[in-house]
Design a protein around this motif. Structure first.
Motif, PDB file in Angstrom:
ATOM      1  N   LEU A  72     -43.767 124.743 -40.710  1.00 26.27           N
ATOM      2  CA  LEU A  72     -42.972 124.594 -39.488  1.00 26.27           C
ATOM      3  C   LEU A  72     -42.433 123.176 -39.340  1.00 26.27           C
ATOM      4  N   LEU A  73     -43.265 122.195 -39.639  1.00 29.42           N
ATOM      5  CA  LEU A  73     -42.800 120.803 -39.537  1.00 29.42           C
ATOM      6  C   LEU A  73     -41.671 120.534 -40.526  1.00 29.42           C
ATOM      7  N   LEU A  74     -41.776 121.104 -41.721  1.00 31.38           N
ATOM      8  CA  LEU A  74     -40.703 120.927 -42.706  1.00 31.38           C
ATOM      9  C   LEU A  74     -39.416 121.604 -42.239  1.00 31.38           C
ATOM     10  N   LEU A  75     -39.528 122.797 -41.667  1.00 25.47           N
ATOM     11  CA  LEU A  75     -38.353 123.482 -41.131  1.00 25.47           C
ATOM     12  C   LEU A  75     -37.722 122.683 -39.992  1.00 25.47           C
ATOM     13  N   LEU A  76     -38.561 122.128 -39.121  1.00 28.42           N
ATOM     14  CA  LEU A  76     -38.045 121.339 -38.012  1.00 28.42           C
ATOM     15  C   LEU A  76     -37.348 120.073 -38.514  1.00 28.42           C
ATOM     16  N   ALA A  77     -37.939 119.441 -39.516  1.00 31.95           N
ATOM     17  CA  ALA A  77     -37.326 118.230 -40.066  1.00 31.95           C
ATOM     18  C   ALA A  77     -35.955 118.534 -40.663  1.00 31.95           C
ATOM     19  N   TRP A  78     -35.836 119.674 -41.332  1.00 31.84           N
ATOM     20  CA  TRP A  78     -34.516 120.028 -41.888  1.00 31.84           C
ATOM     21  C   TRP A  78     -33.530 120.370 -40.777  1.00 31.84           C
ATOM     22  N   ALA A  79     -34.013 121.059 -39.732  1.00 28.66           N
ATOM     23  CA  ALA A  79     -33.120 121.483 -38.654  1.00 28.66           C
ATOM     24  C   ALA A  79     -32.528 120.290 -37.911  1.00 28.66           C
ATOM     25  N   VAL A 205     -49.790 136.436 -45.320  1.00 29.70           N
ATOM     26  CA  VAL A 205     -49.380 136.570 -43.921  1.00 29.70           C
ATOM     27  C   VAL A 205     -48.516 135.397 -43.498  1.00 29.70           C
ATOM     28  N   PHE A 206     -48.982 134.178 -43.745  1.00 24.50           N
ATOM     29  CA  PHE A 206     -48.254 133.010 -43.249  1.00 24.50           C
ATOM     30  C   PHE A 206     -47.051 132.662 -44.122  1.00 24.50           C
ATOM     31  N   THR A 207     -47.042 133.093 -45.375  1.00 21.20           N
ATOM     32  CA  THR A 207     -45.815 132.954 -46.173  1.00 21.20           C
ATOM     33  C   THR A 207     -44.701 133.797 -45.578  1.00 21.20           C
ATOM     34  N   ASN A 208     -45.023 135.032 -45.198  1.00 22.65           N
ATOM     35  CA  ASN A 208     -44.014 135.879 -44.567  1.00 22.65           C
ATOM     36  C   ASN A 208     -43.602 135.345 -43.199  1.00 22.65           C
ATOM     37  N   LEU A 209     -44.530 134.763 -42.456  1.00 22.47           N
ATOM     38  CA  LEU A 209     -44.171 134.183 -41.166  1.00 22.47           C
ATOM     39  C   LEU A 209     -43.240 132.985 -41.341  1.00 22.47           C
ATOM     40  N   LEU A 210     -43.459 132.191 -42.383  1.00 19.17           N
ATOM     41  CA  LEU A 210     -42.547 131.069 -42.628  1.00 19.17           C
ATOM     42  C   LEU A 210     -41.174 131.562 -43.062  1.00 19.17           C
ATOM     43  N   LEU A 211     -41.127 132.607 -43.875  1.00 20.10           N
ATOM     44  CA  LEU A 211     -39.830 133.182 -44.240  1.00 20.10           C
ATOM     45  C   LEU A 211     -39.135 133.761 -43.012  1.00 20.10           C
ATOM     46  N   TRP A 212     -39.913 134.368 -42.095  1.00 22.49           N
ATOM     47  CA  TRP A 212     -39.349 134.859 -40.841  1.00 22.49           C
ATOM     48  C   TRP A 212     -38.796 133.712 -40.002  1.00 22.49           C
ATOM     49  N   THR A 213     -39.541 132.614 -39.912  1.00 23.47           N
ATOM     50  CA  THR A 213     -39.081 131.457 -39.147  1.00 23.47           C
ATOM     51  C   THR A 213     -37.824 130.863 -39.754  1.00 23.47           C
ATOM     52  N   VAL A 216     -34.990 133.151 -38.743  1.00 27.11           N
ATOM     53  CA  VAL A 216     -34.682 132.967 -37.322  1.00 27.11           C
ATOM     54  C   VAL A 216     -33.921 131.667 -37.106  1.00 27.11           C
ATOM     55  N   LEU A 217     -34.334 130.594 -37.783  1.00 32.30           N
ATOM     56  CA  LEU A 217     -33.676 129.297 -37.613  1.00 32.30           C
ATOM     57  C   LEU A 217     -32.235 129.338 -38.104  1.00 32.30           C
ATOM     58  N   ASN A 218     -32.017 129.937 -39.268  1.00 33.35           N
ATOM     59  CA  ASN A 218     -30.643 130.030 -39.790  1.00 33.35           C
ATOM     60  C   ASN A 218     -29.751 130.861 -38.875  1.00 33.35           C
ATOM     61  N   GLU A 219     -30.283 131.983 -38.387  1.00 31.76           N
ATOM     62  CA  GLU A 219     -29.487 132.845 -37.520  1.00 31.76           C
ATOM     63  C   GLU A 219     -29.215 132.180 -36.167  1.00 31.76           C
ATOM     64  N   SER A 220     -30.207 131.455 -35.634  1.00 30.41           N
ATOM     65  CA  SER A 220     -30.023 130.780 -34.355  1.00 30.41           C
ATOM     66  C   SER A 220     -29.000 129.653 -34.455  1.00 30.41           C
ATOM     67  N   LYS A 221     -29.023 128.925 -35.561  1.00 29.15           N
ATOM     68  CA  LYS A 221     -28.027 127.850 -35.746  1.00 29.15           C
ATOM     69  C   LYS A 221     -26.627 128.430 -35.817  1.00 29.15           C
ATOM     70  N   TYR A 267     -24.706 138.896 -40.448  1.00 27.19           N
ATOM     71  CA  TYR A 267     -24.910 140.248 -39.924  1.00 27.19           C
ATOM     72  C   TYR A 267     -26.098 140.938 -40.582  1.00 27.19           C
ATOM     73  N   LEU A 268     -26.578 140.381 -41.699  1.00 24.34           N
ATOM     74  CA  LEU A 268     -27.742 140.948 -42.380  1.00 24.34           C
ATOM     75  C   LEU A 268     -29.037 140.246 -42.001  1.00 24.34           C
ATOM     76  N   TYR A 269     -28.949 139.075 -41.401  1.00 26.92           N
ATOM     77  CA  TYR A 269     -30.155 138.329 -41.044  1.00 26.92           C
ATOM     78  C   TYR A 269     -31.081 139.099 -40.090  1.00 26.92           C
ATOM     79  N   PRO A 270     -30.573 139.820 -39.079  1.00 28.58           N
ATOM     80  CA  PRO A 270     -31.509 140.553 -38.204  1.00 28.58           C
ATOM     81  C   PRO A 270     -32.425 141.515 -38.954  1.00 28.58           C
ATOM     82  N   PHE A 271     -31.912 142.163 -39.996  1.00 27.02           N
ATOM     83  CA  PHE A 271     -32.741 143.093 -40.761  1.00 27.02           C
ATOM     84  C   PHE A 271     -33.763 142.341 -41.606  1.00 27.02           C
TER      85      PHE A 271
END
Length: 607
Positions: A72-79, A205-213, A216-221, A267-271
């Motif tokens: 999460l910290l790495l994702l936030l730093a990139w964002a 579990v947490f690898t998939n949660l990071l891929l989900w995050t 979500v970050l790419n779609e939100s941006k 349009y494919l990110y939600p899936f």
């Protein structure tokens, strides 16, 4: 009763035969049925044996949380464009995590294949077939998304890092192996190599949660950039608008293809987002089942039957079609001009208010039916069912943050345009509808199946509809009548040998349980709330709510977000604080609708 005429007809008779095994709830407790007391030594040994497994569970969960927090910290730093952290660094870490999970899954599948003749315990609640089917559908679209990303990398290969080409390939391979793994092993209750498996599963579990995050970050941006572009078009000069642009610095070798791919990806990110969260949920249940002792209370598999749900399905499909039309009109009108944006917002709010009222009424009707028809709840331990209930409550609470913010903005704003007043009932109804729906779903998934076993039904006390209460053994019924009629599903009437006396379970007579508890017995209920009629009503409610939740998933997943376009919240709270609130709560709102739809499908199959 199975005991026939030999069963006592009164408590005194029951007490006079202590050597007889009691056959019903009316009988008193018997020392013969008491569970033997365990000696202190085995109990202490069992406690000592469970200590390493508890430590392994705690250590593996801490390992998973550390991996997730670092990611999460790495994702936030990139964002936020932190210096020294680029997209290639983020993709390298995600790729390494996926490769490590791939190695573990291949090892587990290979070891399971080598010992395939061994009988392994299974969790019947976990990994339902329809859930794995939904995950597979989302996985196929995720692989298509990966192909789009590979095409995008080929077009901009001159200025993109090699990791942006390696990541989608690794993600596609990871998706294929993971779907195969979950189809074959989602129900497993692991009893060997438990410490190693705990770390492998929690890593997954947490690898998939990071891929989900990451999704979500790419779609939100992307959604935020579109919102900022609309604000520029509408001429809002009082908001500092800087587009968060991550487009490559070079030109695409195939401009038309790159443009189509860059627009189609989002349009494919939600899936993809739904696939990652479904996979992480199933893996979490697998982790909770490691070392679990299976109880004997195993449920029969539920089956999908499309029968007697015409009304709920037609109404739900009409809602879905209308939702798609509203979303299309909204996306066309919003941002064109101020008047068109206001008309699009009013249209959306009016439609959503009407839909939420219908959903709330359907949920209340279902709860009322459950209150009338009191039945025992299934209290057996099930990690899958507990996770479903926790996710429903947790995601509903998180997503309600947006609704509470809108309510405060409407009440605290100095000046409100006319269209913003539709936001107030919309936000209130959104909170109330989620609360009612959660009550209906949680009670539905915890109720016993409609068809009771013959032994349980035979041992219940029944009363004559005229109000004269008597036990079943003294009612003059023969063994054949009891065995045949008592096993009829849904609490149907029991008929005596002469055909004139009608018996029902829990009838609301003077001395019956129904009158003491204030709940009307079956004889006092409307005809459509008895037997098959009651099940038909509940199935229609579940089908209607299922399609409505799909309908409410579509607008935010594909860019119809009035929380961005309303403008009032941004004036009250400020642009950046409100955008942060929306970006944090919106993924939970989207996930809540899809998870509620999945739970309602399970409810429908169970009724």
């Amino acid at each position: 009763m199975p005991g026939g005429q030999g069963a006592p007809a009164s408590p005194q008779a029951a007490g006079s035969a202590p050597d007889r095994v009691p056959s019903g709830p009316a009988a008193g407790p018997s020392p013969q049925l008491a569970a033997p007391r365990e000696s202190p030594a085995p109990r202490r040994g069992a406690l000592r044996a469970s200590v390493p497994q508890k430590l392994a569970e705690a250590l593996s969960s801490q390992y998973g949380l550390i991996v997730f927090a670092a990611g999460l910290l790495l994702l936030l730093a990139w964002a936020v464009h932190a210096s020294g952290v680029g997209k290639s660094d983020l993709l390298c870490v995600l790729t390494a995590l996926m490769l490590l999970q791939l190695l573990w899954m291949l090892w587990y599948v290979g070891r399971s294949a080598a010992h395939r003749r061994l009988l392994r315990p299974k969790d019947t609640h976990a990994g339902a077939r329809w859930l794995r089917g939904s995950m597979t559908l989302f996985a196929v679209i995720t692989i298509i998304l990966g192909c789009f990303k590979i095409g995008y990398f080929v077009g901009f290969s001159e200025c993109l890092s090699a990791t942006e080409g390696v990541f989608p390939v690794t993600h596609a391979a990871h998706t294929l192996v993971q779907v195969y793994f979950l189809w074959g092993h989602a129900k497993d209750i692991i009893q060997s190599f438990k410490t190693l498996e705990r770390f492998g599963v929690i890593h997954s579990v947490f690898t998939n949660l990071l891929l989900w995050t990451n999704g979500v970050l790419n779609e939100s941006k992307h959604q935020l950039n579109e919102h900022k572009e609309r604000l520029i078009t509408l001429g809002f000069g009082n908001v500092t608008i800087v587009l968060d642009d991550h487009t490559p610095l070079c030109n695409c070798s195939l401009p038309t293809l790159c443009s189509a791919i860059s627009h189609g990806i989002y349009y494919l990110y939600p899936f993809n987002i739904e696939y990652q969260i479904l996979a992480s949920m199933m893996l979490y249940v697998l982790w909770k089942n490691i070392g679990r002792k299976v109880d004997g209370h195993q449920h029969q598999s539920v089956r999908f039957k499309f029968r007697g749900v015409v009304a709920g399905s037609v109404l739900g499909l009409s809602v879905l079609a209308a939702t798609i039309g509203v979303v299309v009109v909204y996306l066309i009108q919003i941002g064109r001009s101020k008047s068109k944006s206001e008309s699009a917002l009013i249209m959306f709010y009016l439609y959503a208010i009407a839909l939420l009222i219908l959903m709330g009424a359907a949920g209340l009707l279902g709860i009322r039916i459950y209150r009338i028809d009191q039945k025992s709840l299934d209290e057996s331990r099930s990690p899958a069912r507990k996770l479903d209930a926790d996710l429903l409550v947790g995601t509903a609470s998180s997503s309600s943050l947006i609704s509470w913010g809108s309510i405060l903005a409407v009440l605290c704003a100095e000046a409100c345009p006319p269209y913003t007043w539709f936001n107030l009932p919309y936000s209130v109804l959104m909170i109330v509808e989620k609360y009612v729906q959660n009550l209906f779903i949680i009670e539905s998934i915890h109720r016993e199946p409609e068809t009771l076993s013959e032994d349980v039904r035979t041992l219940r006390m029944v009363t004559v509809c005229s109000g004269n209460a008597m036990p079943l053994s003294s009612s003059g019924l023969g063994n054949g009548a009891v065995a045949g009629d008592a096993a009829s599903p849904g609490g149907e009437m029991l008929r005596a040998a002469n055909g004139n006396t009608c018996l029902r379970e829990g009838c609301g007579g003077e001395g019956g349980e129904g009158s003491r508890g204030g709940t009307p017995g079956p004889a006092c209920r409307p005809g459509f709330l008895q037997g098959d009629g009651k099940r038909s009503v509940l199935r229609n409610i579940a089908a209607f709510l299922f399609l409505c939740n799909i309908s409410l998933w579509v607008p935010p997943a594909f860019g119809c977000r009035p929380e961005y376009d309303n403008g009032l919240e941004e004036i009250v709270f400020g642009f950046e604080p409100w955008i942060i609130v929306v970006n944090l709560a919106m993924p939970f709102s989207i996930f809540y609708r899809m998870h509620a739809a999945a739970s309602l499908f399970e409810v429908y199959c169970k009724i």
